[in-house]
Design a protein around this motif. Structure first.
Motif, PDB file in Angstrom:
ATOM      1  N   GLN A 173       0.831  -1.202   0.000  1.00  0.00           N
ATOM      2  CA  GLN A 173       0.000   0.000   0.000  1.00  0.00           C
ATOM      3  C   GLN A 173       0.866   1.254   0.000  1.00  0.00           C
ATOM      4  OE1 GLN A 173      -2.475  -0.380   3.488  1.00  0.00           O
ATOM      5  NE2 GLN A 173      -3.199  -2.401   2.854  1.00  0.00           N
ATOM      6  N   LEU A 174       1.916   1.241   0.806  1.00  0.00           N
ATOM      7  CA  LEU A 174       2.811   2.395   0.883  1.00  0.00           C
ATOM      8  C   LEU A 174       3.518   2.622  -0.448  1.00  0.00           C
ATOM      9  CD1 LEU A 174       4.324   1.726   4.417  1.00  0.00           C
ATOM     10  CD2 LEU A 174       2.707   3.544   3.802  1.00  0.00           C
ATOM     11  N   LYS A 175       4.050   1.569  -1.015  1.00  0.00           N
ATOM     12  CA  LYS A 175       4.792   1.686  -2.277  1.00  0.00           C
ATOM     13  C   LYS A 175       3.888   2.158  -3.409  1.00  0.00           C
ATOM     14  CE  LYS A 175       8.443  -1.454  -0.944  1.00  0.00           C
ATOM     15  NZ  LYS A 175       9.089  -2.739  -1.071  1.00  0.00           N
ATOM     16  N   LYS A 176       2.631   1.751  -3.378  1.00  0.00           N
ATOM     17  CA  LYS A 176       1.656   2.196  -4.376  1.00  0.00           C
ATOM     18  C   LYS A 176       1.530   3.722  -4.386  1.00  0.00           C
ATOM     19  CE  LYS A 176      -3.346   2.021  -4.956  1.00  0.00           C
ATOM     20  NZ  LYS A 176      -4.573   1.491  -4.374  1.00  0.00           N
ATOM     21  N   HIS A 177       1.750   4.335  -3.218  1.00  0.00           N
ATOM     22  CA  HIS A 177       1.655   5.792  -3.090  1.00  0.00           C
ATOM     23  C   HIS A 177       3.031   6.466  -3.078  1.00  0.00           C
ATOM     24  CE1 HIS A 177      -2.684   5.909  -2.517  1.00  0.00           C
ATOM     25  NE2 HIS A 177      -2.550   4.837  -1.788  1.00  0.00           N
ATOM     26  N   GLY A 178       4.070   5.699  -3.427  1.00  0.00           N
ATOM     27  CA  GLY A 178       5.415   6.254  -3.513  1.00  0.00           C
ATOM     28  C   GLY A 178       6.058   6.537  -2.169  1.00  0.00           C
ATOM     29  N   ASP A 181      12.643  12.414   0.273  1.00  0.00           N
ATOM     30  CA  ASP A 181      11.887  13.625  -0.046  1.00  0.00           C
ATOM     31  C   ASP A 181      10.579  13.647   0.741  1.00  0.00           C
ATOM     32  OD1 ASP A 181      13.766  14.533  -1.909  1.00  0.00           O
ATOM     33  OD2 ASP A 181      12.805  13.430  -3.544  1.00  0.00           O
ATOM     34  N   LYS A 182       9.995  14.830   0.856  1.00  0.00           N
ATOM     35  CA  LYS A 182       8.722  14.992   1.552  1.00  0.00           C
ATOM     36  C   LYS A 182       7.632  14.084   1.001  1.00  0.00           C
ATOM     37  CE  LYS A 182       8.867  19.760   3.138  1.00  0.00           C
ATOM     38  NZ  LYS A 182       8.150  21.034   3.153  1.00  0.00           N
ATOM     39  N   ASN A 183       7.612  13.937  -0.317  1.00  0.00           N
ATOM     40  CA  ASN A 183       6.549  13.136  -0.932  1.00  0.00           C
ATOM     41  C   ASN A 183       6.780  11.630  -0.782  1.00  0.00           C
ATOM     42  OD1 ASN A 183       8.700  13.067  -2.701  1.00  0.00           O
ATOM     43  ND2 ASN A 183       7.447  13.296  -4.533  1.00  0.00           N
ATOM     44  N   GLU A 184       7.882  11.235  -0.140  1.00  0.00           N
ATOM     45  CA  GLU A 184       8.196   9.815   0.031  1.00  0.00           C
ATOM     46  C   GLU A 184       8.033   9.348   1.476  1.00  0.00           C
ATOM     47  OE1 GLU A 184      11.581   9.257  -3.409  1.00  0.00           O
ATOM     48  OE2 GLU A 184      12.240  10.011  -1.447  1.00  0.00           O
ATOM     49  N   VAL A 185       7.422  10.190   2.306  1.00  0.00           N
ATOM     50  CA  VAL A 185       7.273   9.868   3.720  1.00  0.00           C
ATOM     51  C   VAL A 185       5.840  10.124   4.161  1.00  0.00           C
ATOM     52  CG1 VAL A 185       7.984  12.150   4.530  1.00  0.00           C
ATOM     53  CG2 VAL A 185       8.383  10.169   5.979  1.00  0.00           C
TER      54      VAL A 185
END
Length: 175
Positions: free
Chosen positions: A21-26, A108-112
């Protein structure tokens, strides 16, 4: 104004969030509150469910970092058995602790994502930091004395958020 407290997602429990699920959202890293998110505030030993979830995250190479307003001694004692990194005295709802954690992870911010059980501290801090957030239901239905006032105010804020954002619903997993 209340949109400052709006989570990206609402999931029943942190343990239901999977690496897929997490990887699906980067998402490459998880920041999490400690008390009533990861462990019960009055039981620092955690559960088998927590241990299994942490092992799944470790196997998927997704670091989990605790970002807590508690002092370093309290957080260190709680997370040492799980071998987790942490940021204590995070000063949530300010973004200081979250910023420190994701920068140390070199993502990056979008990866957390920040996971927490309180919109007034965890979710507000995530929004201030400009990162995604997951609101979870508290592990136990009791709180320390410091949290009780927040819960009272959160009920009022959540009522307004749900009225304005009817799409906000509790999910069994990250959608």
């Amino acid at each position: 104004m209340f949109s400052n407290y709006k989570p990206t997602w609402m999931v029943d429990a942190i343990y239901k969030v999977t690496p897929e699920q997490l990887k699906k959202h980067g998402i490459k890293a998880v920041l999490t509150d400690l008390d009533n998110t990861l462990i019960a505030w009055n039981n620092p030993d955690g559960t088998e469910e927590l241990r299994a979830w942490l092992e799944i995250m470790k196997e998927a190479d997704i670091p989990v970092v605790v970002v807590s307003n508690n002092n370093a001694e309290r957080v260190a004692r709680a997370v040492e058995v799980f071998d987790l990194a942490y940021v204590a005295r995070a000063l949530k709802p300010l973004s200081r602790g979250i910023n420190k954690a994701y920068r140390e992870l070199n993502v990056d911010k979008n990866e957390v994502v920040m996971v927490g059980d309180q919109i007034m501290t965890d979710i507000r801090a995530a929004n201030r930091a400009g990162i995604k957030s997951i609101l979870v239901k508290p592990v136990v239905n009791t709180d320390s004395w410091k949290t009780k006032m927040n819960r009272f105010l959160e009920k009022k804020i959540m009522k307004k958020l749900l009225k304005k954002h009817p799409e906000m619903k509790w999910q069994g997993e990250l959608q």
